[in-house]
Design an enzyme around this catalytic site. Structure first.
Site, PDB file in Angstrom:
ATOM      1  N   HIS A  65     -72.058  14.461  36.912  1.00 38.79           N
ATOM      2  CA  HIS A  65     -70.727  15.093  36.844  1.00 38.79           C
ATOM      3  C   HIS A  65     -70.795  16.492  37.471  1.00 38.79           C
ATOM      4  CE1 HIS A  65     -68.868  12.405  33.481  1.00 38.79           C
ATOM      5  NE2 HIS A  65     -68.558  11.984  34.688  1.00 38.79           N
ATOM      6  N   ASP A  67     -69.648  19.399  36.894  1.00 42.28           N
ATOM      7  CA  ASP A  67     -69.929  20.636  36.153  1.00 42.28           C
ATOM      8  C   ASP A  67     -71.420  20.797  35.838  1.00 42.28           C
ATOM      9  OD1 ASP A  67     -69.393  18.415  34.374  1.00 42.28           O
ATOM     10  OD2 ASP A  67     -69.297  19.800  32.682  1.00 42.28           O
ATOM     11  N   HIS A  68     -72.225  19.798  36.271  1.00 42.00           N
ATOM     12  CA  HIS A  68     -73.673  19.886  36.052  1.00 42.00           C
ATOM     13  C   HIS A  68     -74.462  19.934  37.361  1.00 42.00           C
ATOM     14  CE1 HIS A  68     -73.406  18.991  31.648  1.00 42.00           C
ATOM     15  NE2 HIS A  68     -72.203  18.611  32.063  1.00 42.00           N
ATOM     16  N   HIS A 269     -71.879  23.582  25.725  1.00 41.97           N
ATOM     17  CA  HIS A 269     -70.903  22.718  26.390  1.00 41.97           C
ATOM     18  C   HIS A 269     -69.612  22.718  25.551  1.00 41.97           C
ATOM     19  CE1 HIS A 269     -69.358  19.039  28.434  1.00 41.97           C
ATOM     20  NE2 HIS A 269     -70.157  19.409  29.417  1.00 41.97           N
TER      21      HIS A 269
HETATM   22 ZN    ZN Z   1     -70.274  14.832  31.897  1.00 40.01          ZN
HETATM   23 ZN    ZN Z   2     -70.206  18.270  31.270  1.00 37.20          ZN
END
Ligand code: ZN
Ligand code: ZN
Length: 304
Positions: A65, A67-68, A269
């Protein structure tokens, strides 16, 4: 070792929290850093820390994903522009190689250092003699792993009193004795180092989760960890929504910390819907179940 949070927000950055990344400083073992996830603008966060990018020797990606991983190509290129020649290994799920090779090729980027990309499967990834790293499958909307970092136990210290009591002089054999080996002294005696060592010191265990809803392997990943890093994307009242999106609530993460017997739980997170005024409430929800909980913020650094 020390762990620094570079980004603690879920999905999108906020003014106070950048998207996910953390860095493990291997101080005490060797001069090196390991990074876990690399959300967009992670390298801007690094600029406000003493972390030296060329000293990052491994990067572990939990899942693909954005955001990572959207900070990863920039970080790799900056490390190259800095002229680093130290090798770097990036670990992560299937697709990581295609992602990185495509973005680096399309942007005509080149690396001044050997870059190895390893697409992993669950199980032990390596044992470098100091640390054992294993990957555990999690349950998210895409393939996702958590990483367990386990330090080898250290032999106990030499018992100086016992050595003196048996008239064992200091000498070049001390190093071998410290390692628990047998040595022959100048007077002809052969002694076993294991008889002169104190109790071994247990190695540290760090459990770093990626995004996940509650899942069966979690208890093994976190078992007896000194520190567990786990997402708490949403509060308990929004648990259904959290699980629907492959995430965990405060309550669920705290229950895992309790059931796995961890010593310390750091929640991260955090959904962008929560401002500073909400953090106390999230913390109370966790601490009601697992008192040794803290909620991470960007630049939080903890000793492990
Ligand atoms: Zn994720
Ligand atoms: Zn995430």
């Amino acid at each position: 070792m020390q762990l620094t949070f570079l980004g603690t927000s879920a999905g999108v950055p906020t003014k106070r929290r950048n998207v996910t990344s953390m860095v493990l400083n291997l101080a005490g073992i060797r001069k090196a850093y390991w990074m876990f996830d690399c959300g967009e603008a992670t390298q801007h966060r690094i600029l406000d820390t003493p972390i030296k990018t060329p000293k990052i020797e491994k990067i572990f990606i939990t899942h693909l994903h954005g955001d990572h991983i959207f900070g990863l190509p920039g970080l790799l290129c900056s490390r190259s522009m800095g002229g680093s020649t130290d090798p770097l290994t990036v670990y992560g799920p299937k697709g990581l190689k295609n992602y990185l090779e495509t973005v680096l090729a399309l942007s005509a980027s080149y690396m001044t250092y050997p870059l190895e990309i390893i697409e992993i499967e669950a199980g032990q990834l390596f044992d470098d003699g100091d640390l054992i790293v294993s990957a555990y499958p999690l349950t998210h909307r895409v393939e996702c792993f958590g990483y367990r970092i386990q330090q080898h136990d250290k032999p106990g210290p030499l018992d100086a009193q016992k050595l003196a009591a048996e008239n064992i002089p200091r000498g070049p054999w001390m190093q071998a004795l410290k390692q628990g080996k047998s040595v022959t002294l100048t007077d002809g005696r052969t002694i076993d180092g294991r008889d002169y060592l104190g109790a071994p010191q247990a190695g540290k265990i760090l459990a770093i989760f990626g995004d996940t809803q509650p899942t069966g392997e979690a208890i093994h990943l976190a078992a007896d960890a000194d520190v567990m890093i786990h997402e708490t994307t949403l509060e308990t009242a929004m648990e259904e929504k959290a699980n629907h999106n492959g995430h965990s609530s405060t309550r669920q993460a705290a229950e895992l910390a309790r059931d796995a017997g961890v010593k310390r739980f750091i929640a991260t997170h955090i959904s962008g819907r929560y401002g500073p005024e909400d953090i106390g409430r999230l913390l109370v929800e966790c601490q009601a179940i697992f008192p040794a909980t803290e909620i991470a913020e960007d630049f939080l650094t903890i000793d492990i």
